[in-house]
Structures are given as C-alpha cells and as structure tokens.
Design an enzyme around this catalytic site. Structure first.
Site, short mmCIF file in Angstrom:
data_model
loop_
_atom_site.label_atom_id
_atom_site.label_comp_id
_atom_site.label_asym_id
_atom_site.label_seq_id
_atom_site.Cartn_x
_atom_site.Cartn_y
_atom_site.Cartn_z
N ASP A 175 1.06 -1.34 0.17
CA ASP A 175 0.00 -0.08 0.03
C ASP A 175 0.98 1.37 -0.01
O ASP A 175 1.43 1.62 -1.08
CB ASP A 175 -1.16 -0.07 1.33
N GLY A 223 3.77 1.51 1.01
CA GLY A 223 5.24 0.58 0.92
C GLY A 223 5.97 0.53 2.16
O GLY A 223 7.21 0.34 2.13
#
Ligand code: XMP
Ligand code: MG
Length: 179
Positions: A100, A102
């Site tokens: 998402d 990261g």
C-alpha cells in the site's frame, strides 16, 4: 462499512494467479533452496496456497509486523516476530498480502537485506500503486488494485473477513436521514 455486492477478485481467479506466481518463482529460483518468509497475519492464506504449488525445495518462516489499526495507517511499524532460520547466504522470498504505502515492504526489505541473503525478492498478492509513499516495488505481483480497502483471503478489517475465500472491497454504509 460493509462488503461490496460482488467479490472484487473471485476465488477461482485468485487460485489461477497463485498457480502462475508459484510457477514463475519456481522457474526463477530453479536449482536453489528457497526460504519463504510469510508476513503475518495477512499473507498467511496466500502463502499457504502459494508454497504448496512451488516446484522447489523450500522452507517456510514467518515475520510479524504491525502497522495498521482499522483501515488507516498508524504510521508506526513494530517487528513482533522474525524468522528463526538465519537469512545470510539464503535465497529469500518475502511474501506479503498487499503493498500500500510501501512502508512495511521498505522496512522488511531493509531488515532482511542487512542480513545479506544471496538473493532477496518480494512477492505480494495485491499492489495498490496509487497509494505509494515510499518508493518500493515487488518482483512478483498477483494483482494491481485501485485505492479501495480490500478484505478476504487473509486480509482483514479489525481482524474480520480473513477467512473469506474471495477478495472483496469494503464500502461505507449509506447514511440514513434521521427525520
Ligand atoms: P503499507 O502501507 O505499509 O501497508 O504498504 C501494508 C500493510 O497494510 C495493510 N493494508 C491493508 N489491509 N486491506 C487490508 O486488509 C487493505 O486494503 C490494506 N491496505 C494496507 C496490510 O496488512 C499490509 O501488510
Ligand atoms: Mg491488516
């Protein structure tokens, strides 16, 4: 919040893609023993299906990172469990449920790379490229999805829905007028 009317990704489509990913990884890591590190809890169902389709010698380990409360990022990462097996010199595949912002993937990559594996790759079932904050990519991606909160097949909202065989989106409840 409630489940979407229809699954975003039906079970049969997920299973077909898991087969393809396992085939690809088996090809790319041919001749090596693979250390699969499944990130708890979200990736456990994906990892369980994935490892059973690998055509390689493999070991299965787990990492537990907590980053989310409800549907919003808490911005804080805690490593609550790490593999018992040493990473140094190994062929390691990190298996995640979803990329998402990261942040989780970047923290995991940094942690494992510091242990000097022979090779480190990242496999995520889902990728939400639109919401990335930290620039990180996965070598293996099951499906790219839009910026919607998704549940099922291991993914949760406050620990609900993990057991569902399909992947669904969560939709906000309609407001009912009070008068
Ligand atoms: P980041 O933002 O660090 O997030 O890339 C990765 C972790 O956040 C959780 N996450 C989700 N979980 N539906 C979920 O059930 C979602 O849409 C979602 N987006 C992020 C997930 O645990 C992942 O490991
Ligand atoms: Mg979660």
């Amino acid at each position: 919040m409630h489940l979407s009317e229809k699954p975003l990704i039906p079970e049969a489509v997920i299973q077909e893609r898991v087969n393809e990913l396992a085939k690809e990884v088996s090809h790319d890591f041919a001749g090596h023993d693979l250390l699969v590190v499944s990130v708890l809890k979200g990736a456990m169902i994906f990892a369980a299906d994935f490892v059973r389709r690998l055509d390689l010698k493999a070991k299965l380990e787990f990492a537990r990172v907590k980053s989310y409360v409800g549907t919003e990022s808490s911005g804080k990462l805690d490593f609550m469990h790490l593999p018992e097996e040493p990473i140094t010199g190994k062929y390691v595949l990190l298996v995640e449920d979803i990329l998402d912002t990261g942040r989780t993937a970047a923290a995991l990559r940094a942690h494992f790379e510091a242990e000097q594996p022979a090779r480190l790759a990242f496999c995520t079932l889902l990728d939400k490229p639109a919401t990335r904050v930290v620039p990180v990519t996965a070598e293996y991606v099951g499906f790219s999805v839009e910026d919607r909160f998704v549940v099922g097949y291991g993914l949760d909202c406050d620990e609900h829905y993990r057991h569902l065989p399909d992947i669904w989106t969560l939709e906000p409840d309609e407001e009912t007028p009070s008068n």
